[in-house]
Enzyme design. Structure first.
Site, PDB file in Angstrom:
ATOM      1  N   ASN A  97     -23.449  47.052  41.476  1.00  0.00           N
ATOM      2  CA  ASN A  97     -23.678  47.399  40.738  1.00  0.00           C
ATOM      3  C   ASN A  97     -23.433  48.959  39.828  1.00  0.00           C
ATOM      4  O   ASN A  97     -23.502  50.212  40.772  1.00  0.00           O
ATOM      5  CB  ASN A  97     -25.572  47.669  40.439  1.00  0.00           C
ATOM      6  N   ASN A 156     -30.518  34.728  45.948  1.00  0.00           N
ATOM      7  CA  ASN A 156     -30.166  34.084  44.906  1.00  0.00           C
ATOM      8  C   ASN A 156     -30.557  33.274  43.759  1.00  0.00           C
ATOM      9  O   ASN A 156     -31.165  31.927  44.446  1.00  0.00           O
ATOM     10  CB  ASN A 156     -28.132  33.689  45.513  1.00  0.00           C
ATOM     11  N   CYS A 161     -11.219  61.827  34.393  1.00  0.00           N
ATOM     12  CA  CYS A 161     -10.664  62.112  33.543  1.00  0.00           C
ATOM     13  C   CYS A 161      -9.395  60.659  33.448  1.00  0.00           C
ATOM     14  O   CYS A 161      -9.123  60.460  34.356  1.00  0.00           O
ATOM     15  CB  CYS A 161      -9.930  63.521  34.374  1.00  0.00           C
ATOM     16  N   HIS A 213     -18.040  49.707  42.658  1.00  0.00           N
ATOM     17  CA  HIS A 213     -17.608  50.116  41.820  1.00  0.00           C
ATOM     18  C   HIS A 213     -17.598  50.733  40.663  1.00  0.00           C
ATOM     19  O   HIS A 213     -18.214  49.742  39.409  1.00  0.00           O
ATOM     20  CB  HIS A 213     -18.088  48.217  40.643  1.00  0.00           C
ATOM     21  N   TYR A 216     -19.749  51.232  26.719  1.00  0.00           N
ATOM     22  CA  TYR A 216     -20.254  51.393  27.750  1.00  0.00           C
ATOM     23  C   TYR A 216     -21.756  52.821  27.245  1.00  0.00           C
ATOM     24  O   TYR A 216     -22.778  52.998  28.162  1.00  0.00           O
ATOM     25  CB  TYR A 216     -19.681  52.841  27.877  1.00  0.00           C
ATOM     26  N   ARG A 271     -24.853  49.658  27.060  1.00  0.00           N
ATOM     27  CA  ARG A 271     -24.869  49.514  28.862  1.00  0.00           C
ATOM     28  C   ARG A 271     -25.113  51.370  28.813  1.00  0.00           C
ATOM     29  O   ARG A 271     -26.523  50.702  29.519  1.00  0.00           O
ATOM     30  CB  ARG A 271     -23.622  49.841  29.152  1.00  0.00           C
ATOM     31  N   GLY A 317     -28.263  39.123  44.699  1.00  0.00           N
ATOM     32  CA  GLY A 317     -27.867  38.730  43.387  1.00  0.00           C
ATOM     33  C   GLY A 317     -26.182  39.006  42.915  1.00  0.00           C
ATOM     34  O   GLY A 317     -25.988  39.753  41.827  1.00  0.00           O
TER      35      GLY A 317
HETATM   36  N1  APR Z   1     -31.949  37.490  41.357  1.00  0.00           N
HETATM   37  C1  APR Z   1     -31.012  37.054  42.376  1.00  0.00           C
HETATM   38  N2  APR Z   1     -30.540  36.613  41.584  1.00  0.00           N
HETATM   39  C2  APR Z   1     -29.784  36.447  40.027  1.00  0.00           C
HETATM   40  C3  APR Z   1     -30.612  37.057  39.287  1.00  0.00           C
HETATM   41  C4  APR Z   1     -31.822  37.285  39.720  1.00  0.00           C
HETATM   42  N3  APR Z   1     -32.933  36.899  38.635  1.00  0.00           N
HETATM   43  N4  APR Z   1     -29.979  36.795  37.879  1.00  0.00           N
HETATM   44  C5  APR Z   1     -28.430  36.202  38.523  1.00  0.00           C
HETATM   45  N5  APR Z   1     -28.460  35.867  39.722  1.00  0.00           N
HETATM   46  C6  APR Z   1     -27.462  36.013  40.043  1.00  0.00           C
HETATM   47  C7  APR Z   1     -26.727  34.541  39.723  1.00  0.00           C
HETATM   48  O1  APR Z   1     -26.732  33.277  40.297  1.00  0.00           O
HETATM   49  C8  APR Z   1     -25.683  35.313  40.172  1.00  0.00           C
HETATM   50  O2  APR Z   1     -24.860  34.595  41.436  1.00  0.00           O
HETATM   51  O3  APR Z   1     -26.981  37.006  40.443  1.00  0.00           O
HETATM   52  C9  APR Z   1     -25.431  36.921  40.305  1.00  0.00           C
HETATM   53  C10 APR Z   1     -24.441  37.588  38.787  1.00  0.00           C
HETATM   54  O4  APR Z   1     -23.157  37.198  39.035  1.00  0.00           O
HETATM   55  P1  APR Z   1     -22.235  38.214  38.215  1.00  0.00           P
HETATM   56  O5  APR Z   1     -22.748  38.391  37.368  1.00  0.00           O
HETATM   57  O6  APR Z   1     -21.160  37.468  38.352  1.00  0.00           O
HETATM   58  O7  APR Z   1     -22.194  39.818  38.737  1.00  0.00           O
HETATM   59  P2  APR Z   1     -21.836  40.380  39.828  1.00  0.00           P
HETATM   60  O8  APR Z   1     -21.614  39.261  41.306  1.00  0.00           O
HETATM   61  O9  APR Z   1     -22.141  41.748  40.061  1.00  0.00           O
HETATM   62  O10 APR Z   1     -20.090  40.538  39.161  1.00  0.00           O
HETATM   63  C11 APR Z   1     -19.319  41.305  40.647  1.00  0.00           C
HETATM   64  O11 APR Z   1     -17.795  41.724  38.438  1.00  0.00           O
HETATM   65  O12 APR Z   1     -16.748  41.384  36.206  1.00  0.00           O
HETATM   66  C12 APR Z   1     -17.441  42.327  37.764  1.00  0.00           C
HETATM   67  O13 APR Z   1     -17.178  44.523  38.433  1.00  0.00           O
HETATM   68  C13 APR Z   1     -17.917  43.716  37.636  1.00  0.00           C
HETATM   69  O14 APR Z   1     -19.495  44.567  39.340  1.00  0.00           O
HETATM   70  C14 APR Z   1     -18.769  43.197  38.705  1.00  0.00           C
HETATM   71  C15 APR Z   1     -18.979  42.052  39.276  1.00  0.00           C
END
Ligand code: APR
Length: 262
Positions: free
Chosen positions: A110, A220, A135, A127, A73, A76, A194
């Site tokens: 995010n 996306n 805690c 999230h 963390y 990050r 995204g």
């Molecule tokens: N612009 C638009 N879309 C994008 C870009 C970009 N530059 N880069 C990646 N993507 C898209 C990918 O195609 C994918 O569909 O963003 C998405 C990212 O997917 P993940 O990595 O799965 O992230 P997310 O959907 O936010 O995950 C949801 O999963 O593990 C948990 O808590 C975590 O909040 C997270 C949740």
């Protein structure tokens, strides 16, 4: 069939679909922050490809190795602190401020603070937030940590249990009432940016709206499980597509054309 389902949509198609909304939900995932250099979870080079989820983002993982989880963390938090909001995120701040005739609710899975740093006043972090420390003993104590992570790995000030990152982990419920904030807003349209649309319960929000025949526009880089039912799906990055889309959505011309039915 919606006008653009047959072909990949343009931002003009998307603007025509969203401009009539009075209560627009903007729902974003890691793809929105990717253009600011914050790694996604499941794409190439994503966090889950590098790390083992169970070890890092779960209560069991934390109980087994709190130092490793905190180290991840802290890394990050540093990465996000060094990142800067990109033009797409800044465009969303303009949308929230200037969406003519309607209101905009920003919700995201995010944990970073890039939307706030873009100037967006109220962001619903479904999230949790990367910078919150809570805690691990469930006494309810939670606080925003400082840049020096001084609240990490210390006993909870209220009950003495170890402190943990304030994010929502696998197997944990979302913060109480957070989904109700979206239901209460009663969105009549959604801009989905995204998100891989696979993690519940958030993934069902755009699907339920699409089933209710409300306008849901997806931005996306790739096709997602949601793309086939989106009202329209813009293929490209958030950074390249959002400024143009927001320009159209905040311009009176589009609104006047709509009223004239042209
Ligand atoms: N612009 C638009 N879309 C994008 C870009 C970009 N530059 N880069 C990646 N993507 C898209 C990918 O195609 C994918 O569909 O963003 C998405 C990212 O997917 P993940 O990595 O799965 O992230 P997310 O959907 O936010 O995950 C949801 O999963 O593990 C948990 O808590 C975590 O909040 C997270 C949740």
């Amino acid at each position: 069939m919606s006008e653009s389902r047959s072909a990949l949509a343009t931002i003009a198609d998307a603007a025509r679909l969203l401009a009539p909304c009075r209560r627009l939900l903007v729902l974003s995932g890691a793809g929105l922050s990717a253009d600011a250099g914050v790694p996604t979870f499941r794409c190439e080079g994503g966090l889950w490809n590098e790390y083992d989820v169970e070890k890092l983002a779960s209560p069991e993982g934390f109980a087994k190795n709190p130092e490793l989880v905190w180290e991840w963390y802290r890394e990050r938090r540093l990465r996000v602190a060094e990142a800067k909001p990109h033009s797409g995120q800044r465009a969303l701040a303009l949308l929230q401020e200037h969406f003519p005739g309607g209101t905009v609710l920003m919700a995201t899975t995010n944990e970073d603070d890039l939307l706030e740093r873009s100037g967006i006043s109220q962001v619903i972090h479904l999230h949790g937030s990367l910078f919150d420390t809570a805690c691990s003993g469930h006494c309810g104590w939670r606080s925003r940590d400082g840049d020096d992570n001084s609240l990490s790995m210390v006993p909870c000030p209220r009950c003495g249990a170890p402190t943990r990152p304030g994010s929502v982990w696998y197997g944990e419920p979302l913060p109480a009432g957070i989904l109700q904030a979206i239901t209460h807003f009663d969105p009549d349209g959604c801009l989905l940016v995204g998100s891989s649309c696979i993690v519940q319960p958030v993934a069902c929000i755009p699907s339920e709206m699409a089933m209710a025949k409300l306008a849901v526009v997806e931005v996306n880089r790739e096709e997602t499980p949601f793309s086939p039912i989106a009202s329209c799906s813009l293929r490209g990055t958030a950074k390249e597509l959002l400024p143009g889309l927001v320009d159209l959505l905040t311009s009176r011309t589009v609104r006047e054309q709509l009223h004239r039915g042209t």
